[in-house]
Design a protein around this motif. Structure first.
Motif, PDB file in Angstrom:
ATOM      1  N   ALA A   7      39.256  34.312  42.888  1.00 43.94           N
ATOM      2  CA  ALA A   7      39.843  35.602  43.231  1.00 43.94           C
ATOM      3  C   ALA A   7      41.244  35.418  43.800  1.00 43.94           C
ATOM      4  CB  ALA A   7      38.948  36.337  44.219  1.00 43.94           C
ATOM      5  N   ALA A   8      41.425  34.380  44.639  1.00 40.69           N
ATOM      6  CA  ALA A   8      42.741  34.131  45.229  1.00 40.69           C
ATOM      7  C   ALA A   8      43.768  33.793  44.159  1.00 40.69           C
ATOM      8  CB  ALA A   8      42.647  32.991  46.247  1.00 40.69           C
ATOM      9  N   GLN A   9      43.392  32.948  43.199  1.00 37.65           N
ATOM     10  CA  GLN A   9      44.313  32.592  42.117  1.00 37.65           C
ATOM     11  C   GLN A   9      44.651  33.810  41.261  1.00 37.65           C
ATOM     12  OE1 GLN A   9      41.820  29.543  40.414  1.00 37.65           O
ATOM     13  NE2 GLN A   9      43.035  27.864  41.303  1.00 37.65           N
ATOM     14  N   ALA A  10      43.654  34.634  41.001  1.00 38.16           N
ATOM     15  CA  ALA A  10      43.881  35.835  40.201  1.00 38.16           C
ATOM     16  C   ALA A  10      44.859  36.773  40.901  1.00 38.16           C
ATOM     17  CB  ALA A  10      42.564  36.542  39.927  1.00 38.16           C
ATOM     18  N   MET A  11      44.723  36.912  42.228  1.00 39.54           N
ATOM     19  CA  MET A  11      45.634  37.780  42.982  1.00 39.54           C
ATOM     20  C   MET A  11      47.057  37.243  42.968  1.00 39.54           C
ATOM     21  SD  MET A  11      43.900  39.479  46.349  1.00 39.54           S
ATOM     22  CE  MET A  11      43.230  37.965  47.008  1.00 39.54           C
ATOM     23  N   VAL A  12      47.211  35.924  43.095  1.00 35.99           N
ATOM     24  CA  VAL A  12      48.544  35.329  43.057  1.00 35.99           C
ATOM     25  C   VAL A  12      49.212  35.592  41.709  1.00 35.99           C
ATOM     26  CG1 VAL A  12      49.808  33.142  43.036  1.00 35.99           C
ATOM     27  CG2 VAL A  12      48.079  33.561  44.785  1.00 35.99           C
ATOM     28  N   ALA A  13      48.446  35.382  40.634  1.00 38.93           N
ATOM     29  CA  ALA A  13      48.985  35.608  39.294  1.00 38.93           C
ATOM     30  C   ALA A  13      49.320  37.084  39.079  1.00 38.93           C
ATOM     31  CB  ALA A  13      47.986  35.126  38.245  1.00 38.93           C
ATOM     32  N   ALA A  16      52.506  38.098  40.877  1.00 37.66           N
ATOM     33  CA  ALA A  16      53.693  37.647  40.148  1.00 37.66           C
ATOM     34  C   ALA A  16      53.997  38.564  38.972  1.00 37.66           C
ATOM     35  CB  ALA A  16      53.489  36.217  39.666  1.00 37.66           C
ATOM     36  N   ARG A  17      52.963  38.978  38.239  1.00 40.27           N
ATOM     37  CA  ARG A  17      53.169  39.902  37.106  1.00 40.27           C
ATOM     38  C   ARG A  17      53.748  41.226  37.581  1.00 40.27           C
ATOM     39  NH1 ARG A  17      47.841  40.673  33.621  1.00 40.27           N
ATOM     40  NH2 ARG A  17      49.271  42.057  32.487  1.00 40.27           N
ATOM     41  N   LEU A  18      53.209  41.758  38.652  1.00 38.47           N
ATOM     42  CA  LEU A  18      53.680  43.049  39.144  1.00 38.47           C
ATOM     43  C   LEU A  18      55.094  42.943  39.701  1.00 38.47           C
ATOM     44  CD1 LEU A  18      50.462  44.462  40.874  1.00 38.47           C
ATOM     45  CD2 LEU A  18      51.298  44.849  38.548  1.00 38.47           C
ATOM     46  N   ARG A  19      55.388  41.843  40.370  1.00 38.86           N
ATOM     47  CA  ARG A  19      56.746  41.655  40.889  1.00 38.86           C
ATOM     48  C   ARG A  19      57.754  41.582  39.747  1.00 38.86           C
ATOM     49  NH1 ARG A  19      55.788  37.637  43.913  1.00 38.86           N
ATOM     50  NH2 ARG A  19      55.614  38.797  45.867  1.00 38.86           N
ATOM     51  N   ARG A  28      50.205  44.103  47.748  1.00 39.20           N
ATOM     52  CA  ARG A  28      49.263  45.143  48.169  1.00 39.20           C
ATOM     53  C   ARG A  28      48.512  45.701  46.973  1.00 39.20           C
ATOM     54  NH1 ARG A  28      51.952  50.615  49.524  1.00 39.20           N
ATOM     55  NH2 ARG A  28      52.138  50.424  47.256  1.00 39.20           N
ATOM     56  N   ASP A  29      49.257  46.027  45.911  1.00 36.44           N
ATOM     57  CA  ASP A  29      48.614  46.602  44.739  1.00 36.44           C
ATOM     58  C   ASP A  29      47.647  45.614  44.097  1.00 36.44           C
ATOM     59  OD1 ASP A  29      50.154  48.767  45.289  1.00 36.44           O
ATOM     60  OD2 ASP A  29      51.333  48.717  43.447  1.00 36.44           O
ATOM     61  N   LEU A  67      48.030  47.803  33.289  1.00 37.47           N
ATOM     62  CA  LEU A  67      48.409  49.213  33.416  1.00 37.47           C
ATOM     63  C   LEU A  67      49.374  49.421  34.578  1.00 37.47           C
ATOM     64  CD1 LEU A  67      44.944  50.844  32.700  1.00 37.47           C
ATOM     65  CD2 LEU A  67      46.976  50.986  31.253  1.00 37.47           C
ATOM     66  N   ARG A  68      49.112  48.740  35.676  1.00 33.31           N
ATOM     67  CA  ARG A  68      50.025  48.879  36.820  1.00 33.31           C
ATOM     68  C   ARG A  68      51.398  48.319  36.485  1.00 33.31           C
ATOM     69  NH1 ARG A  68      52.600  51.313  39.644  1.00 33.31           N
ATOM     70  NH2 ARG A  68      53.028  50.938  41.862  1.00 33.31           N
ATOM     71  N   ALA A  69      51.443  47.273  35.663  1.00 32.41           N
ATOM     72  CA  ALA A  69      52.722  46.667  35.288  1.00 32.41           C
ATOM     73  C   ALA A  69      53.583  47.609  34.457  1.00 32.41           C
ATOM     74  CB  ALA A  69      52.482  45.363  34.536  1.00 32.41           C
ATOM     75  N   ILE A  70      52.964  48.559  33.773  1.00 32.25           N
ATOM     76  CA  ILE A  70      53.747  49.572  33.053  1.00 32.25           C
ATOM     77  C   ILE A  70      53.891  50.840  33.898  1.00 32.25           C
ATOM     78  CG2 ILE A  70      53.250  48.652  30.762  1.00 32.25           C
ATOM     79  CD1 ILE A  70      51.199  50.929  30.401  1.00 32.25           C
ATOM     80  N   ARG A  71      53.630  50.697  35.199  1.00 29.89           N
ATOM     81  CA  ARG A  71      53.925  51.673  36.244  1.00 29.89           C
ATOM     82  C   ARG A  71      52.972  52.854  36.286  1.00 29.89           C
ATOM     83  NH1 ARG A  71      58.995  49.940  38.113  1.00 29.89           N
ATOM     84  NH2 ARG A  71      58.506  51.094  40.012  1.00 29.89           N
TER      85      ARG A  71
END
Length: 285
Positions: A7-13, A16-19, A28-29, A67-71
């Motif tokens: 879960a931690a690795q998934a959140m880090v990845a 990075a995608r969202l940033r 946060r998201d 989906l979040r990455a496309i806002r």
């Protein structure tokens, strides 16, 4: 198949995608959406951080992050948004409840009221909050959008105020009868020329008719000011949310309509957010 990650690795990845996509506050998201994918409270994400994500959760999480990455707004992905301590069902058919609107709630609750009219009810968050906070009050919420009326009706039932709330489809006052001691509204107040400056979450995923009048952003106030005195009892109040630069203009509209005790109320950030007024007990000469 998505490679197995904790879960931690998934959140880090995901962060990075969202940033990289320009999403504000990506960490946060990423956390909130992982909790949603795993169907747990956000506060429990830390507990599952060392664990490998099951395939179904990993795939669901990857879809949410895409989906979040496309806002697409987080609230639309969760299907709900918190407002004044309560959660409301939301979708792209209604305006997301926003913290600054709580300034309108606080102003409304500063005095007693028995019968409230919410113009442009949307999700129902304003009307429902007022009725939930004042157990003796009743109210009517109207919206031009039939889909918004359905969403508001669902939230009315969810928050158990259906015995005291009525939702109607109406173009402002068109289908309203009677008088009220409180009228509230968060109308579309963004000028058409300002729409391009909005975030993609708002501009592309919230109902345009709830954001702008396709003109100068002031048409709703003109219509509300023209009719509100006919639907207020003597001494009754009206409170409308405004854009930060609109206080003087809306105040002038209310004054021209014969309303009194006009004041501009700031939000917690100190920006003009609400204009309030009252129908005098006796008409001005």
């Amino acid at each position: 198949m998505i490679a197995a990650l904790t879960a931690a690795q998934a959140m880090v990845a995901a962060t990075a995608r969202l940033r990289a996509a320009g999403v504000p506050d990506p960490a946060r998201d990423a956390r909130v959406l992982l909790a949603h994918a795993a169907r747990i409270e956000a506060s429990r994400v830390t507990l599952i951080a060392p664990e490998e994500l099951p395939v179904d959760i990993a795939e669901r999480y990857d879809q949410l992050i895409s989906l979040r990455a496309i806002r697409v707004p987080v609230s639309h992905l969760l299907g709900e948004r918190e407002f004044y301590g309560r959660r409301y069902q939301v979708s792209r058919d209604v305006l997301d409840p926003r913290p600054e609107t709580e300034a309108l709630i606080e102003a409304a609750l500063s005095e007693p009221f028995d019968h409230v009219l919410d113009l442009g009810v949307g999700s129902g968050c304003i009307l429902i909050t007022l009725l939930a906070e004042r157990a003796s009050a009743s109210g009517v919420g109207v919206d031009l959008s039939e889909v918004a009326c359905l969403q508001a009706s669902a939230n009315v039932v969810q928050h158990q105020v259906q015995a005291r709330a009525e939702i109607r489809q109406s173009d402002w006052f068109a289908n309203i009868e009677g008088q009220f001691d409180l009228i509230v509204s968060n109308p579309p107040y963004i000028a058409a020329e300002e729409m391009s400056a909005l975030s993609p979450e708002v501009r592309e995923h919230e109902p345009r008719m709830a954001l702008t009048d396709e003109g100068d952003g002031l048409d709703a106030y003109r219509r509300i000011a023209a009719s509100a005195p006919d639907f207020l009892i003597p001494g009754g109040r009206i409170l409308v949310e405004i854009g930060p630069t609109q206080g003087a203009y809306v105040s002038a509209l209310f004054d021209a309509a014969g309303l009194s005790d006009i004041r501009v109320i700031p939000d917690l950030d100190g920006r003009d957010r609400v204009v309030g007024a009252r129908l005098p007990l006796t008409k001005r000469n």
